[in-house]
Design an enzyme around this catalytic site. Structure first.
Site: not given
Ligand SMILES: [Zn+2]
Length: 403
Positions: A72, A167
């Protein structure tokens, strides 16, 4: 450059997992590329994690090593329609981004860029972020798989590959199946400058201080009303401005940081984040805050307060110190790749720190990704190559050290 063209922005407001379905578009592409390279068990699970295994080719019983990066990109800046630009043999001048000439990556603001003169630099075009965070990490790991395929003479133990979603919204390891992964140690590929080896992060608590006043009709409040807003204001004003604050500290220094306030005359709560590399210092900072709270209460007779501490995350060094080889071998691998390693601490939390406390010790290795989460993001191709070479050396070190 292929990976950044798929929009994989995550969304902190979403309640699904992964937070955005588009992240799986890239994960599917990664799985198909792994399968093409002969990694036959590569697959995507329902949560958007990619798992894959490169079998051991040595008789030695080498611990299973995992390499991990996230698909992401940050919610802070658009990741849709990214147009990557390769600046071959970068000449050391400021880089003007063509789709919005007001966006200039200057060597004044980015001194590391100047060190990259002569290397090949990738940037976005001015209207989006690049997504080198962490697609540089994906590229490094994928290139390592390809390199090992072309160099079967390199001896290594079992290698696990893990690509995670979400994340950037702090949920990257929420649904990871460590049992299934079956690794003993891991490395995230999500660091910046060449040679950076991050084996520490802040320890973190959250504190909520709630002040209670005494409410009364303001027309007849004399000698009755105690205003919690004024108590909170006094309390906040008593905090130091030149120390213990994120805006005035760096490197190894921790802080006490108010980040949210809400309330009315009757009740006000103030939320803090407390940070330091030394976990024991958190308690000292909390006692300091508590003293300030007591002083404020003394100034406003009748007011009461509540002080609540919540543990958030801890410095992964506490775990890594129990397994010194994990960082020491990464050091040695960088030196073999001709790089001067620089161990550093992360002034924040990482998926690696969460994995470390979940039982998978996990420092962070550089990829070259720089100026993250904005339109000025850039990465050097040669830094990514050095990162890939580091991984190959790291696998060899793990294999050689075992008798
Ligand atoms: Zn990163």
């Amino acid at each position: 450059m292929r990976y950044v063209q798929t929009d994989t922005q995550s969304d902190p407001k979403s309640e699904t997992f992964p937070s955005t379905a588009r992240q799986k578009d890239l994960s599917r592409l990664l799985v198909s590329e792994l399968l093409e390279m002969g990694v036959s068990d590569a697959h995507l699970d329902e949560y958007g994690y990619v798992y894959a295994t490169l079998p051991s080719n040595t008789d030695k019983n080498v611990p299973v090593i995992c390499f991990c990066s996230h698909v992401d990109t940050a919610p802070d800046c658009s990741g849709a329609g990214v147009k990557p630009i390769l600046h071959s043999a970068y000449d050391g001048s400021d880089i003007v981004l063509p789709d919005d000439p007001a966006q200039v990556i200057s060597t004044k603001d980015h001194p590391y860029l100047l060190q990259k003169k002569g290397e090949d630099i990738i940037t976005a075009s001015g209207t989006t972020l690049l997504g080198a965070d962490d697609k540089a990490g994906l590229a490094v790991i994928m290139d390592m798989v390809n390199y090992l395929r072309l160099h079967p003479e390199i001896k290594h133990g079992t290698i696990k590959i893990l690509f995670t979603p979400d994340e950037e919204v702090g949920r990257g390891v929420d649904k990871v199946d460590l049992q299934k992964l079956g690794a003993a140690f891991a490395y995230t590929l999500d660091g910046g400058e060449r040679g950076s080896l991050e084996d520490e992060n802040f320890s973190a608590d959250g504190v909520t201080v709630t002040f209670y006043g005494i409410s009364a009709h303001p027309g007849t409040a004399k000698d009755k009303l105690v205003n919690a807003l004024k108590v909170a204001a006094y309390f906040l004003d008593s905090l130091p401005k030149d120390e213990l604050s994120p805006e005035t500290t760096e490197d190894r220094y921790g802080f006490v940081h108010p980040l949210h306030i809400e309330g009315i005359a009757e009740k006000v709560s103030v939320q803090f984040i407390i940070r330091d590399f030394v976990t024991a210092k958190l308690v000292a900072y909390e006692n300091y805050l508590r003293d300030k709270m007591e002083t404020a209460l003394e100034k406003f007779p009748g007011a009461r307060a509540e002080f609540v501490v919540k543990e958030q995350y801890r410095n992964m060094k506490e775990v890594l110190d129990q397994h010194p080889a994990v960082v020491a071998y990464a050091h040695e691998a960088m030196e073999r790749a001709g790089i001067q390693p620089v161990t550093a601490g992360i002034r924040g939390g990482t998926d690696g720190s969460r994995l470390s406390f979940m039982g998978l010790p996990c420092p962070n290795i550089f990829t070259g990704e720089m100026a993250l989460h904005g339109k000025h993001e850039y990465v050097s191709v040669q830094d990514m190559q050095k990162s890939m070479q580091t991984l190959v050396h790291l696998l060899m070190v793990w294999e050689e050290k075992l008798l």
